[in-house]
Motif scaffolding. Structure first.
Motif, short mmCIF file in Angstrom:
data_model
loop_
_atom_site.label_atom_id
_atom_site.label_comp_id
_atom_site.label_asym_id
_atom_site.label_seq_id
_atom_site.Cartn_x
_atom_site.Cartn_y
_atom_site.Cartn_z
N PHE A 249 1.41 -1.33 -0.09
CA PHE A 249 0.23 0.01 0.08
C PHE A 249 1.05 1.14 -0.06
O PHE A 249 0.45 2.21 -0.83
CB PHE A 249 -0.60 0.03 1.03
CG PHE A 249 -2.49 0.52 1.25
CD1 PHE A 249 -2.91 1.34 -0.08
CD2 PHE A 249 -3.46 0.17 1.98
CE1 PHE A 249 -3.74 1.39 0.06
CE2 PHE A 249 -4.65 0.21 0.93
CZ PHE A 249 -4.87 0.77 0.09
N TYR A 250 2.09 1.14 0.51
CA TYR A 250 3.19 2.63 0.93
C TYR A 250 4.06 2.32 -0.38
O TYR A 250 3.64 2.98 -1.30
CB TYR A 250 3.85 2.41 1.99
CG TYR A 250 4.36 3.51 2.26
CD1 TYR A 250 3.74 4.69 2.67
CD2 TYR A 250 6.25 3.72 1.67
CE1 TYR A 250 4.40 6.03 2.65
CE2 TYR A 250 6.51 4.69 2.18
CZ TYR A 250 5.88 5.70 2.39
OH TYR A 250 6.92 6.79 2.93
N TYR A 251 4.54 1.38 -0.37
CA TYR A 251 5.43 1.84 -2.05
C TYR A 251 5.18 1.38 -3.26
O TYR A 251 5.17 2.61 -4.00
CB TYR A 251 6.15 0.57 -1.68
CG TYR A 251 7.53 0.36 -1.53
CD1 TYR A 251 8.57 1.42 -0.67
CD2 TYR A 251 7.45 -0.16 0.48
CE1 TYR A 251 9.57 1.28 0.03
CE2 TYR A 251 7.96 -0.19 1.36
CZ TYR A 251 9.35 -0.15 1.50
OH TYR A 251 9.93 -0.11 2.34
N ALA A 252 3.79 0.95 -3.34
CA ALA A 252 3.22 0.83 -5.13
C ALA A 252 2.68 2.30 -5.38
O ALA A 252 3.29 2.78 -6.75
CB ALA A 252 2.31 -0.34 -4.98
N PRO A 253 2.28 2.70 -4.92
CA PRO A 253 1.42 3.98 -5.48
C PRO A 253 2.90 5.18 -5.13
O PRO A 253 2.76 6.32 -6.48
CB PRO A 253 0.59 4.75 -4.28
CG PRO A 253 0.52 3.69 -3.24
CD PRO A 253 1.17 2.74 -3.45
N PHE A 254 3.61 5.32 -4.32
CA PHE A 254 5.31 5.89 -4.70
C PHE A 254 5.67 5.74 -5.58
O PHE A 254 5.95 6.85 -6.50
CB PHE A 254 5.53 6.13 -3.19
CG PHE A 254 6.01 6.99 -2.17
CD1 PHE A 254 6.11 8.29 -2.38
CD2 PHE A 254 5.95 6.80 -0.70
CE1 PHE A 254 6.94 9.43 -2.02
CE2 PHE A 254 5.90 7.89 -0.57
CZ PHE A 254 6.40 9.47 -0.99
N VAL A 255 5.88 4.54 -6.01
CA VAL A 255 7.16 4.11 -6.75
C VAL A 255 6.34 3.98 -8.24
O VAL A 255 6.91 5.11 -9.34
CB VAL A 255 7.26 2.32 -6.98
CG1 VAL A 255 7.88 2.35 -8.45
CG2 VAL A 255 7.98 2.41 -5.74
N TYR A 256 5.13 4.27 -8.52
CA TYR A 256 4.28 4.31 -9.93
C TYR A 256 4.56 6.17 -10.03
O TYR A 256 4.00 6.49 -11.06
CB TYR A 256 2.85 4.09 -9.51
CG TYR A 256 1.67 4.04 -10.82
CD1 TYR A 256 1.54 3.40 -11.91
CD2 TYR A 256 1.49 5.38 -10.53
CE1 TYR A 256 1.40 3.66 -12.74
CE2 TYR A 256 0.25 5.80 -11.90
CZ TYR A 256 0.67 4.96 -12.98
OH TYR A 256 -0.24 4.85 -14.29
N THR A 257 4.09 6.53 -8.98
CA THR A 257 3.51 8.21 -9.00
C THR A 257 5.16 9.00 -9.85
O THR A 257 5.42 9.48 -10.20
CB THR A 257 3.93 8.46 -7.60
OG1 THR A 257 2.30 7.95 -7.34
CG2 THR A 257 3.34 10.55 -8.87
N TYR A 258 6.11 8.54 -8.71
CA TYR A 258 7.38 9.11 -9.16
C TYR A 258 8.32 8.60 -10.19
O TYR A 258 9.53 9.40 -10.90
CB TYR A 258 8.51 9.07 -7.11
CG TYR A 258 8.25 9.82 -6.54
CD1 TYR A 258 8.34 11.64 -7.00
CD2 TYR A 258 7.18 10.15 -6.35
CE1 TYR A 258 7.96 12.79 -5.59
CE2 TYR A 258 6.58 10.28 -5.21
CZ TYR A 258 6.85 12.08 -4.97
OH TYR A 258 6.48 13.62 -3.99
N LEU A 259 8.13 6.75 -10.55
CA LEU A 259 8.98 6.52 -11.62
C LEU A 259 8.21 6.79 -13.20
O LEU A 259 8.81 6.92 -14.28
CB LEU A 259 9.21 5.23 -11.53
CG LEU A 259 10.43 5.07 -10.62
CD1 LEU A 259 10.33 3.13 -9.94
CD2 LEU A 259 11.70 5.85 -10.75
N HIS A 260 6.91 7.24 -13.15
CA HIS A 260 6.41 7.15 -14.07
C HIS A 260 6.68 8.90 -14.96
O HIS A 260 5.94 9.54 -14.12
CB HIS A 260 4.29 7.53 -13.79
CG HIS A 260 3.61 7.09 -15.08
ND1 HIS A 260 3.67 5.63 -15.80
CD2 HIS A 260 2.68 7.33 -15.50
CE1 HIS A 260 3.47 5.50 -16.18
NE2 HIS A 260 2.25 6.50 -16.30
N PRO A 261 6.86 8.60 -16.48
CA PRO A 261 7.20 9.27 -16.36
C PRO A 261 6.38 11.08 -16.46
O PRO A 261 5.19 11.02 -16.71
CB PRO A 261 6.81 9.51 -18.08
CG PRO A 261 7.64 7.61 -18.35
CD PRO A 261 7.07 7.45 -17.30
#
Length: 312
Positions: A249-261
């Motif tokens: 719940f914590y990592y997935a949205p963070f990673v998606y947001t900051y690694l997504h162009p």
């Protein structure tokens, strides 16, 4: 073409809630979640501090997670509520920098602390005979201090950059807090170099710990599968099922947001995902860790009995 202004003027936070009945409903819902998270995390800290049976490395790390979540909420939610209630969406340039610094510090610290908690469970299950040697109070303190220091260094670098670039005439940040990537959409200069550092930082602080946690739990599940004790298997599976939902719940949205162009993201999408790791995760942590942990539930039961006996 917009001219660049001095970086001393205020920013405008467009916020999370639309000006409608639905917006009011969302605001009330977020406030209730905030109060629940506040109560839950404070209760966790007090319960662990006051109960001698919970003075173990696992619960010491858990109390620090609750402390981070409390600060996390206090960094974002009060300002967001104030802006909505009083219709004043402005935030000073320095205030924006301070909010951004604390948000990034706490985000990095929590990411590393969750990895430390996963390591604690990995050693406890895979190397139970060496647990008391490998995971001591001193090791826990070092992991916690290391999480805070690394989070602060990372945050300082990002915030310093954000405060020293020129911003254009439009100061409206399409977010409910001062998130640096959202701020950079207002920059007068090309920020591709910084966006590359965001990619590197996200990989080091979020993606690598997440991969490490998944790999460690893969090893844990493999060890659990070969256990002969049914009780041991039950405890191990309980430990995994407790931490994995929180981690995801914590990592997935963070990673998606900051690694997504940036050009593939929308402000609405960023705000919805931000709600998951800034507001929902802090309220889920105490609920999941208390309901899925027998020792915590027993300590809570004893505390309630003590309170009831004092009142009587």
């Amino acid at each position: 073409m917009e001219n660049c202004n001095q970086t001393s003027t205020d920013f405008i936070l467009l916020g999370l809630f639309p000006s409608s009945r639905f917006g009011l409903f969302l605001f009330i819902l977020i406030v209730l979640i905030f109060l629940l998270a506040l109560f839950g995390n404070l209760s966790m800290i007090l319960l662990i501090f006051l109960n001698i049976h919970l003075h173990k490395p696992m619960y010491f790390l858990l109390s620090q997670l609750s402390l981070i979540d409390l600060n996390y909420l206090s960094t974002i939610a009060p300002k967001m509520a104030y802006n909505y209630l009083f219709g004043n969406k402005s935030i000073s340039f320095i205030g924006c920098g301070v909010q951004s610094f604390f948000f990034l510090t706490l985000a990095g610290a929590e990411a590393l602390l969750l990895a430390s908690m996963a390591y604690d469970r990995y050693v406890a299950i895979c190397f139970p005979l060496h647990y008391s040697i490998k995971i001591t109070r001193r090791v826990c303190v070092l992991m916690i201090i290391g999480s805070w220091i690394m989070g602060s260094i990372n945050s300082c670098a990002h915030t310093t950059y954000a405060l020293h670039i020129p911003y254009c005439r439009s100061r409206a940040i399409n977010h409910f807090f001062c998130d640096v990537p959202a701020m950079l959409t207002l920059a007068c200069i090309d920020t591709w170099v910084y966006e590359y550092t965001v990619f590197v930082s996200t990989t080091l602080f979020l993606l690598c710990p997440f991969i490490g946690i998944v790999c460690s739990y893969g090893r844990v599940l493999r060890v659990v599968h070969h256990m002969n004790s049914a009780e041991g298997k039950k405890k191990a599976y309980s430990a995994c099922s407790t931490l994995l939902p929180v981690v995801t719940f914590y990592y997935a949205p963070f990673v998606y947001t900051y690694l997504h162009p940036r050009y593939l993201r929308s402000p609405t999408e960023d705000k919805v995902l931000a709600v998951l790791y800034t507001i929902l995760t802090p309220v889920l942590n105490p609920v999941i860790y208390s309901l899925k942990n027998k020792e915590m539930m027993e300590a809570l039961r004893r505390a309630i009995q003590r309170i009831c006996s004092v009142k009587m």
